[in-house]
Write a protein that holds these residues in place. Structure first.
Motif, short mmCIF file in Angstrom:
data_model
loop_
_atom_site.label_atom_id
_atom_site.label_comp_id
_atom_site.label_asym_id
_atom_site.label_seq_id
_atom_site.Cartn_x
_atom_site.Cartn_y
_atom_site.Cartn_z
N GLY A 151 14.99 22.10 -26.31
CA GLY A 151 16.37 21.63 -26.20
C GLY A 151 17.12 22.16 -25.00
O GLY A 151 17.76 21.40 -24.26
N SER A 152 17.04 23.47 -24.77
CA SER A 152 17.79 24.06 -23.66
C SER A 152 17.24 23.59 -22.32
O SER A 152 17.99 23.31 -21.38
CB SER A 152 17.75 25.59 -23.75
N ALA A 154 15.60 20.74 -21.81
CA ALA A 154 15.94 19.32 -21.68
C ALA A 154 17.39 19.17 -21.21
O ALA A 154 17.70 18.29 -20.39
CB ALA A 154 15.73 18.60 -23.01
N ALA A 155 18.27 20.01 -21.72
CA ALA A 155 19.69 19.94 -21.34
C ALA A 155 19.86 20.25 -19.86
O ALA A 155 20.63 19.58 -19.16
CB ALA A 155 20.51 20.91 -22.18
N ILE A 156 19.13 21.26 -19.37
CA ILE A 156 19.22 21.61 -17.95
C ILE A 156 18.68 20.48 -17.08
O ILE A 156 19.28 20.12 -16.06
CB ILE A 156 18.45 22.93 -17.68
N VAL A 157 17.54 19.90 -17.49
CA VAL A 157 16.97 18.77 -16.75
C VAL A 157 17.98 17.63 -16.68
O VAL A 157 18.18 17.01 -15.63
CB VAL A 157 15.66 18.29 -17.42
N ALA A 158 18.63 17.33 -17.81
CA ALA A 158 19.60 16.24 -17.86
C ALA A 158 20.79 16.50 -16.95
O ALA A 158 21.23 15.62 -16.20
CB ALA A 158 20.07 16.02 -19.29
N ILE A 216 10.40 17.11 -23.34
CA ILE A 216 11.49 17.46 -22.42
C ILE A 216 12.11 16.20 -21.82
O ILE A 216 13.33 16.07 -21.74
CB ILE A 216 10.99 18.41 -21.31
N ILE A 217 11.24 15.25 -21.42
CA ILE A 217 11.74 14.01 -20.81
C ILE A 217 12.59 13.23 -21.80
O ILE A 217 13.69 12.77 -21.47
CB ILE A 217 10.57 13.14 -20.31
N ILE A 223 20.13 13.13 -23.71
CA ILE A 223 21.33 13.83 -23.22
C ILE A 223 21.90 13.09 -22.02
O ILE A 223 23.12 12.94 -21.86
CB ILE A 223 20.99 15.29 -22.85
N ASP A 224 21.00 12.59 -21.16
CA ASP A 224 21.40 11.83 -19.99
C ASP A 224 22.17 10.57 -20.39
O ASP A 224 23.13 10.18 -19.73
CB ASP A 224 20.15 11.42 -19.20
#
Length: 463
Positions: A151-152, A154-158, A216-217, A223-224
């Motif tokens: 989750g964390s 994925a949030a940074i990637v977004a 993650i994607i 989130i994106d």
């Protein structure tokens, strides 16, 4: 994200053609048989295109979804005109389906327009149902516990995938091309989108949906999607009034967060009730029908609070993934997805107008130069997100970055709203559409390449 336009209840929404108010073109009873005939013929073309495109794509070792998109382009406004929509600027006389109906039934000019509008609306609604079912299926195939683990990250990637292309695109358009602030901001905002439908389908076809990279994607794309709604709210406010509606912005942030967290939390209590209900029912569909009721209810709730219906469907899939009936439900949803999902992908391709790539038009030449810049920013701005992932030494960072590239129908929504508001001139609108086309079509083969490269490195290390 085809209902992004529903965020706004006045002003832009009256001119935006991406929402699908089926009743807005309520057909008279005498036109109903012809509308049905048009829908049926359109579905024949859609399914033929989908199957042929998918099979040919599979033959050359590419994801079938890419073949469906290309097939959509061929049958759409760019080539055969077997499937065209009013929002692309097409009129009834451009549609092969309407031409066939006219020859069969001898429709008068007034009826032709009504049949074309209504038939297009029905196909658009079926396409939206397709993407809702797709995201429900992806939610079922995802693992909530694994998603929570990433989750964390994925949030940074977004966040990186939104901020980097937005800042680079906006600043670049202003400094390099001397563009005014609001059009530059709108174009920069169009760069932030990620099409979760296209990416998740490719991951599923590659068998990578449950991998760490896949989770993650998908998490980042969800989130994106939420961030995209917020960004769109901001730029649409700028387009209308020149200032941002802070209250609407705060509402979107709170409602999106509360919806996703709340649905996952309540789902833990819902699972036992769902299984108990399914076991008591005796008729056909005792498992899949309650599941669809739940998915559509969640999609409706998300849409009602001005979020995306697909977010609700995805959340429903995540919740039901935790039940003991998940594998059985997976198998029962697949045939429904096989029927509805191709309509979505072929429709996305059919809306792509390749005439914007024609360099002989003066507007297109200027648009092509701007498009080249936007494409570079669009790709680099997402690819770098893979290197924003922390705490994973052996993770396939390139695959994560590539997985965030496709803009798909999401980018078309931005272009449509910008055009309807008068913010985007023709060259800039063409540039955004070109960027959307290229990022949508290059991502699937690049994603396959990234995973193959990683598999090759692992094999070499094991020798």
């Amino acid at each position: 994200m085809t209902h992004l336009a529903s965020l706004f209840d006045s002003g832009l929404t009256s001119d935006i053609v991406f929402s699908s108010p089926l009743l807005a073109t309520a057909p008279s009873s005498e036109n109903a048989p012809m509308i049905l005939a048009g829908v049926l013929l359109s579905l024949v073309f859609i399914y033929l295109a989908s199957k042929l495109g998918g099979e040919l794509s599979k033959l050359v070792d590419l994801p079938p979804v890419l073949g469906e998109l290309v097939a959509g382009v061929i049958v759409g406004v760019s080539a055969l005109h077997l499937l065209v929509f009013p929002e692309t600027g097409a009129v009834a006389s451009d549609s092969v389906v309407i031409t066939i109906l006219q020859k069969i039934a001898g429709l008068n000019p007034e009826s032709i327009g009504k049949v074309f509008a209504s038939e297009s609306e029905v196909i658009s609604v079926l396409a939206e149902l397709g993407v809702i079912i797709l995201l429900f299926e992806i939610g079922l195939e995802s693992d909530l516990r694994e998603l929570q683990k990433v989750g964390s990250r994925a949030a940074i990637v977004a966040v990186v995938g939104v901020v980097a292309p937005f800042v680079a695109g906006t600043v670049g358009l202003m400094l390099i091309f001397g563009m005014p602030t609001i059009p530059a901001v709108f174009a920069g905002a169009a760069l932030t989108a990620t099409s979760i439908g296209i990416t998740s389908k490719v991951l599923s076809e590659l068998g990578q949906l449950k991998s760490t990279e896949g989770q993650i994607i998908v998490g980042a794309a969800v989130i994106d999607d939420i961030l995209g709604i917020i960004v769109l709210a901001v730029v649409a406010s700028l387009a209308k009034t020149g200032e941002v509606d802070i209250l609407n912005l705060v509402y979107l942030i709170i409602s999106a967060t509360a919806f996703l967290l709340g649905s996952i939390f309540l789902g833990k209590f819902f699972n036992q009730s769902f299984v108990a209900i399914a076991e008591k029912l005796q008729t056909r569909g005792k498992l899949v029908i309650p599941a669809l009721i739940f998915a559509f209810s969640m999609a409706f709730l998300a849409n009602a609070i001005h979020l995306e219906a697909i977010l609700g469907a995805f959340a429903a899939g995540l919740v039901l993934d935790e039940t003991d009936k998940r594998r059985e439900l997976d198998q029962q949803v697949i045939p429904i997805a096989d029927i509805l999902v191709p309509i979505f992908f072929v429709s996305v391709g059919a809306r792509v107008d390749l005439s914007v790539l024609n360099p002989t038009s003066a507007d297109n030449r200027q648009g092509l130069v701007i498009a080249a810049f936007l494409i570079v920013v669009a790709i680099i701005g997402k690819v770098i997100t893979g290197w924003a992932v922390f705490g994973q030494e052996k993770i396939n960072r390139l695959a994560i970055g590539i997985g965030m590239i496709p803009r798909g129908e999401v980018g078309l929504v931005f272009a449509g709203i910008g055009a309807a508001s008068g913010v985007l001139d023709k060259p800039l609108q063409a540039a955004i559409i070109i960027m959307v086309i290229l990022t949508t079509f290059v991502a699937p083969p690049l994603l396959r390449f990234a995973f193959k490269q990683e598999a090759g490195k692992v094999a070499e290390n094991q020798i």
